[in-house]
Design a protein around this motif. Sequence first.
Motif, short mmCIF file in Angstrom:
data_model
loop_
_atom_site.label_atom_id
_atom_site.label_comp_id
_atom_site.label_asym_id
_atom_site.label_seq_id
_atom_site.Cartn_x
_atom_site.Cartn_y
_atom_site.Cartn_z
N SER B 41 -34.06 -53.76 13.74
CA SER B 41 -33.13 -54.87 13.55
C SER B 41 -33.77 -55.94 12.70
O SER B 41 -34.98 -55.91 12.45
CB SER B 41 -32.74 -55.47 14.91
N ARG B 42 -32.95 -56.84 12.26
CA ARG B 42 -33.47 -58.04 11.59
C ARG B 42 -33.44 -59.17 12.60
O ARG B 42 -32.58 -59.21 13.47
CB ARG B 42 -32.59 -58.42 10.41
N ALA B 43 -34.39 -60.10 12.47
CA ALA B 43 -34.41 -61.25 13.38
C ALA B 43 -33.15 -62.08 13.14
O ALA B 43 -32.53 -61.98 12.08
CB ALA B 43 -35.66 -62.07 13.13
N PRO B 44 -32.77 -62.89 14.12
CA PRO B 44 -31.52 -63.67 14.00
C PRO B 44 -31.39 -64.45 12.69
O PRO B 44 -30.29 -64.59 12.17
CB PRO B 44 -31.59 -64.61 15.19
N PRO B 48 -38.27 -62.13 10.25
CA PRO B 48 -38.80 -60.81 9.91
C PRO B 48 -37.87 -59.66 10.37
O PRO B 48 -36.78 -59.92 10.85
CB PRO B 48 -40.12 -60.78 10.67
N ILE B 49 -38.37 -58.43 10.22
CA ILE B 49 -37.62 -57.29 10.72
C ILE B 49 -38.44 -56.62 11.81
O ILE B 49 -39.66 -56.80 11.87
CB ILE B 49 -37.33 -56.27 9.59
N SER B 50 -37.77 -55.89 12.69
CA SER B 50 -38.54 -55.14 13.68
C SER B 50 -38.43 -53.66 13.35
O SER B 50 -37.36 -53.17 12.98
CB SER B 50 -38.09 -55.44 15.10
#
Lengths: 695, 83
Positions: B41-44, B48-50
């Motif tokens: 996912s992408r952070a809100p 960053p991205i996870s």
Amino acid sequence: MKTHAAGLKKIALVGNPNSGKTSLFNALTHLRQKVGNYPGVTVDIKKGTAQIGTQRIEVIDLPGTYSIYPKSDDERIVSEVLLDPSHPSHPDAVIVVIDATNLKRNLLFCSQIIDIGLPVLAVLTMGDMLEKRGIRIDPAKLSDQLGIPVLLVNARRQKGIDKLKHYLKEGFDKPKKEIYSDIPLPPALLEAGRKLYPDAGNYFIWLEILRAQQSRKSRDSRIKALKQLLREEEVNIPGIQGKETLERYKKIEEIIMDSVDDSLRKSVQISDRLDDVFTHRVWGPLILLAILFLVFQAVFFLAEFPMRWVEDGTAWVSTVFSSYLPAGWFKNLLVEGVIAGLGGIVVFIPQIAILFGFLSILEDTGYMARISYITDRIMRGVGLSGKSVIPMISGMACAIPAIMATRSIENWRNRLVTILITPFMTCSARLPVYALLISIGVPSKTLLGFINLQGLVLLSMYLLGIGMSMAIAYVLRFLIPADGKSLFVMEMPLYRAPRWRNVFITMYERSKVFVTEAGKVILVISIVLWFLASFGPADLGMSREETNTEQMTQAQYKSYRLEHSFAGYLGKAIEPAIRPIGFDWRMGIAVITSFAAREVFAGTMATIYSVEGEGDEFHSVREAMLHDVDDRGRKVYSLATVLSLLVFYAFAMQCMSTLAVVRRETKSWKWPAIQFAYMTVIAYSASFIVYQLFR
Amino acid sequence: MRLSDLKPGEEAIISGFTDELKYLQLMEMGCIPGERVRLLSRAPFGDPISIQISSYKLSIRKSEAHNILVEMHSEDTRSLRQA
């Protein structure tokens, strides 16, 4: 061939971050821990004693790292301690802590440690998670493959601890084999290294070559010899390290092929579902705000009760001493200097313990990494990362635990910047000062029918603090530039229940460090401040001025004493300097005395204005200040002066305890000195602008 | 293509790095060529991205993910031992 038949004396714990190293350290040493001192290292390295039967073993908890190659000065200590036999903390044996659920990556570091050649034992943690994930590990096979003992330990349930203690008692061998030794070094260099270290393996020699390459000056003759050789031989260090890492991972694949069965592997659904909510675009930030609000409230309000007990207790002890000791300077020193100073240290413990209790829970549950994940984008604008958010929010309660909380920021540059800007956040000690000043200078009007002007000013003070901290962080991007090499890759651990033992040990340990290390400085400064405010030139026979003090009331006498103390004369001496920002000598005295802590401002004002009675002090001081006029009949506390004072207290480093903690955390006087200087300059300039604009 | 080009839920295989300085550190954290990686996912706030690598999650800034080269072939059946 037992290397230490009589058992071990010193062992080192190493492992990846989040591997459960701290839990194991706590399980082995309980509360027999202290913080070791290492030059050049800014993180705390804990040492403890493991009691096994009658035997005592020193355990050192080295910083968590992903490989033997240091990425920061703090990580460099790991290879220093393990490679250098003359280092005071050089261990007899090493325990590598391995997160069993991330075996492959953890084994990379473990295999490097094995190849150093010290006796090594591997501890697999998180075994309880393995079953849930459908992974089976055969420790016996793994042990066989690695050539070292491998134990499954669950520190939470105390499983396997006895077996580990048995190994520690008996001692264990050096690794039976090398995992990777085929280092592509120039043959001449390798040959020379072998001559210098006849008993060591290739990997040890390689690490010593690296140490020689990085060291500026070393007294070690062998390092010197290697340094000399490096001038002649070209070595492609990153190339060798890259190749090594790939080769090691290949070997690790083979090793775990035999000892790990994950054919029944399950995904960790609960944790993934939790992340769907906690890092959701809408819910994520909302939940984060709610949690931050809860932590802030807890530090702010929950701590208030024990803090009041401490204050009452200090007052009680003072009264007891006052009534039993004969009057005189010794009694004053003890009661107003020492006891008040000690009380001023102990009073921070509730905030520190509560904040670190919460932080430990956030860390243990894995939520801390999510806080950084969500906020990283916002903080990057000023050159920081998401890890600075917690210290800054905590700073709105108190800068002292907040600055202590910066240690979770691995990147030293970002940690330093966070330490430098956190004191701008509006802490609880500023509130009484703001409340007093706003009630004097800001009319209690209502704007637009529902906005209270005084409340609006108070809110502005909070925003001013946040704004200034961000602005300074932005400026520091240019003054303290990032090294460009640091990576902001961060592990997002699985969600887990907090381990209460870790929580309590953290609370205890943080409070203890504050009292024993920052406490000393605070006590000394409070005695100095007490001396300045209690004695004057007349007491030391420096002045012959005689004033009849017999006609004075007690309050008037106290005011007279303060005015004629060193602090009083200092306040008057600096008056020409503080005139341009609208302060008179009385405010000068208050600025000096409230260096102890900002809230002292109100008390000093009460003394200066000879406020009578203990009861409604706030109200009487307010009245006295409100009606004070200068010799031309103008109000002393005009809007301009009040705003100037507000801005001054928002920006000035008026807190000796914060400085003491900054010294403790940065391990030098350099940064607190710089911080004090730059904050004072900013405060003075801002007050000057505000005063000149509004006068 | 690069790791930062993946969309949430997409998987790829790491094929190399473009940053000479940081690739060692990325490999030490488990971003090894040949390893399967999934953008979770992408952070809100978009960055960053996870990502999921092997059995763990990493948070990585887009600018850093940009340095990791990936291939989306599904033919690469190199067994990915996960432990």
